[in-house]
Design a protein around this motif. Structure first.
Motif, PDB file in Angstrom:
ATOM      1  N   ASP A  98      53.685  39.978 -13.053  1.00  0.00           N
ATOM      2  CA  ASP A  98      52.612  39.439 -12.202  1.00  0.00           C
ATOM      3  C   ASP A  98      51.267  39.494 -12.924  1.00  0.00           C
ATOM      4  OD1 ASP A  98      54.367  38.917 -10.126  1.00  0.00           O
ATOM      5  OD2 ASP A  98      53.845  40.691  -8.955  1.00  0.00           O
ATOM      6  N   LEU A  99      50.995  40.656 -13.552  1.00  0.00           N
ATOM      7  CA  LEU A  99      49.705  40.789 -14.249  1.00  0.00           C
ATOM      8  C   LEU A  99      49.618  39.771 -15.396  1.00  0.00           C
ATOM      9  CD1 LEU A  99      47.050  42.431 -14.378  1.00  0.00           C
ATOM     10  CD2 LEU A  99      48.179  43.997 -15.964  1.00  0.00           C
ATOM     11  N   ALA A 109      47.902  47.806 -20.337  1.00  0.00           N
ATOM     12  CA  ALA A 109      47.074  46.594 -20.500  1.00  0.00           C
ATOM     13  C   ALA A 109      45.664  46.974 -20.980  1.00  0.00           C
ATOM     14  CB  ALA A 109      47.007  45.821 -19.184  1.00  0.00           C
ATOM     15  N   LEU A 110      45.174  48.099 -20.463  1.00  0.00           N
ATOM     16  CA  LEU A 110      43.850  48.584 -20.905  1.00  0.00           C
ATOM     17  C   LEU A 110      43.883  48.973 -22.380  1.00  0.00           C
ATOM     18  CD1 LEU A 110      42.480  51.063 -18.212  1.00  0.00           C
ATOM     19  CD2 LEU A 110      41.351  49.011 -19.090  1.00  0.00           C
ATOM     20  N   GLU A 111      44.929  49.707 -22.713  1.00  0.00           N
ATOM     21  CA  GLU A 111      45.048  50.200 -24.089  1.00  0.00           C
ATOM     22  C   GLU A 111      45.172  49.037 -25.079  1.00  0.00           C
ATOM     23  OE1 GLU A 111      48.295  52.977 -26.077  1.00  0.00           O
ATOM     24  OE2 GLU A 111      47.499  53.766 -24.199  1.00  0.00           O
ATOM     25  N   LYS A 112      45.873  47.974 -24.665  1.00  0.00           N
ATOM     26  CA  LYS A 112      46.047  46.810 -25.556  1.00  0.00           C
ATOM     27  C   LYS A 112      44.862  45.853 -25.472  1.00  0.00           C
ATOM     28  CE  LYS A 112      51.042  46.718 -25.005  1.00  0.00           C
ATOM     29  NZ  LYS A 112      52.003  46.103 -24.103  1.00  0.00           N
ATOM     30  N   VAL A 167      40.862  39.903 -20.553  1.00  0.00           N
ATOM     31  CA  VAL A 167      40.176  39.634 -21.824  1.00  0.00           C
ATOM     32  C   VAL A 167      40.785  38.356 -22.393  1.00  0.00           C
ATOM     33  CG1 VAL A 167      39.766  40.494 -24.157  1.00  0.00           C
ATOM     34  CG2 VAL A 167      39.832  42.099 -22.232  1.00  0.00           C
ATOM     35  N   PHE A 168      39.946  37.370 -22.652  1.00  0.00           N
ATOM     36  CA  PHE A 168      40.427  36.118 -23.237  1.00  0.00           C
ATOM     37  C   PHE A 168      40.015  36.070 -24.701  1.00  0.00           C
ATOM     38  CE2 PHE A 168      40.234  35.174 -18.726  1.00  0.00           C
ATOM     39  CZ  PHE A 168      41.445  34.538 -18.525  1.00  0.00           C
TER      40      PHE A 168
END
Ligand code: SAM
Length: 210
Positions: A139-140, A179-182, A205-206
């Motif tokens: 989903d994310l 997701a934050l770490e990456k 983040v794009f």
């Protein structure tokens, strides 16, 4: 059961559901006052009008978004359960033409929706559907295609404190933390509300290729 109603008899969705003795099967945002404050805070911003959510249940989060201001519309992606039609009926009556529900499992319905609506972007995305592996991660990831650079993504069911977290928080918390770490998302906030209840939120983040 026939649903008969007069808008003035039921000032809130909860009162309407109580009248018909409809019980939400799972937890919902209006059980957590602080979570409602956060959802309302974002849904009240003038630049946020196109709102998407995963997980309708009885419609409590959709109600918060629709109530926040008259310009808001909500696209809800959800599996269908009997209680859904009650919430939808109430919200359609009180907020006409502002709620659209796409029925289906989000892991399939969202990629299909993106294929059919390649340019569609939402200003706020609330991810609160299935909480078991691998769905929150899908989903994310999938919702990024429906986001623009200022979209607020709110990710339900994270919980960080040892005393409050429960087993169902483990996977969503890991998905958000990874997701934050990456550097796939930038966090704007996180809160643990109660035992087993919490939410993290931020923006995607794009990079050059996304
Ligand atoms: C926690 S409830 C949502 C509560 C709602 N957002 C609120 O705050 O009022 C999760 C809901 O997600 C929906 N759901 C479960 N699995 C799903 C899936 N694979 N795809 C889409 N929706 C799903 C069900 O309707 C379930 O009631």
């Amino acid at each position: 059961m026939n649903i008969v109603m007069n808008r003035y008899d039921f000032p809130t969705l909860d009162e309407f559901l109580d009248h018909y003795d409809i019980k939400p099967i799972e937890g919902f945002c209006q059980q957590m006052g602080r979570q409602v404050e956060i959802l309302k805070h974002y849904a009240s911003q003038p630049e946020i009008t196109n709102i998407m959510e995963i997980g309708f249940n009885c419609g409590h989060s959709a109600e918060v978004f629709l109530k926040a201001k008259p310009e808001n519309n909500v696209h809800s992606f959800s599996i269908i359960r009997n209680n859904l039609r009650f919430g939808k009926r109430y919200l359609d009556y009180n907020y006409p033409d502002r709620l659209n529900i796409v029925i289906g499992e989000s892991e399939w319905s969202i990629p299909n929706y993106i294929k059919r609506n390649p340019d569609k972007k939402f200003d706020l995305i609330f991810i609160d559907g299935a909480h078991w592996e691998p769905i929150p991660k899908l989903d994310l990831e999938n919702c990024k295609k429906l986001a623009h650079e200022n979209t607020i993504v709110l990710f339900d069911d994270t919980c960080y404190s040892d005393s409050l977290k429960r087993y169902w928080n483990e996977y969503p918390t890991k998905v958000w933390s990874d997701a934050l770490e990456k550097n796939e998302v930038i966090e704007e906030g996180r809160e643990d509300f109660d035992k087993g209840r919490g939410m993290s939120w931020g923006k995607y983040v794009f990079g050059c290729n996304t």
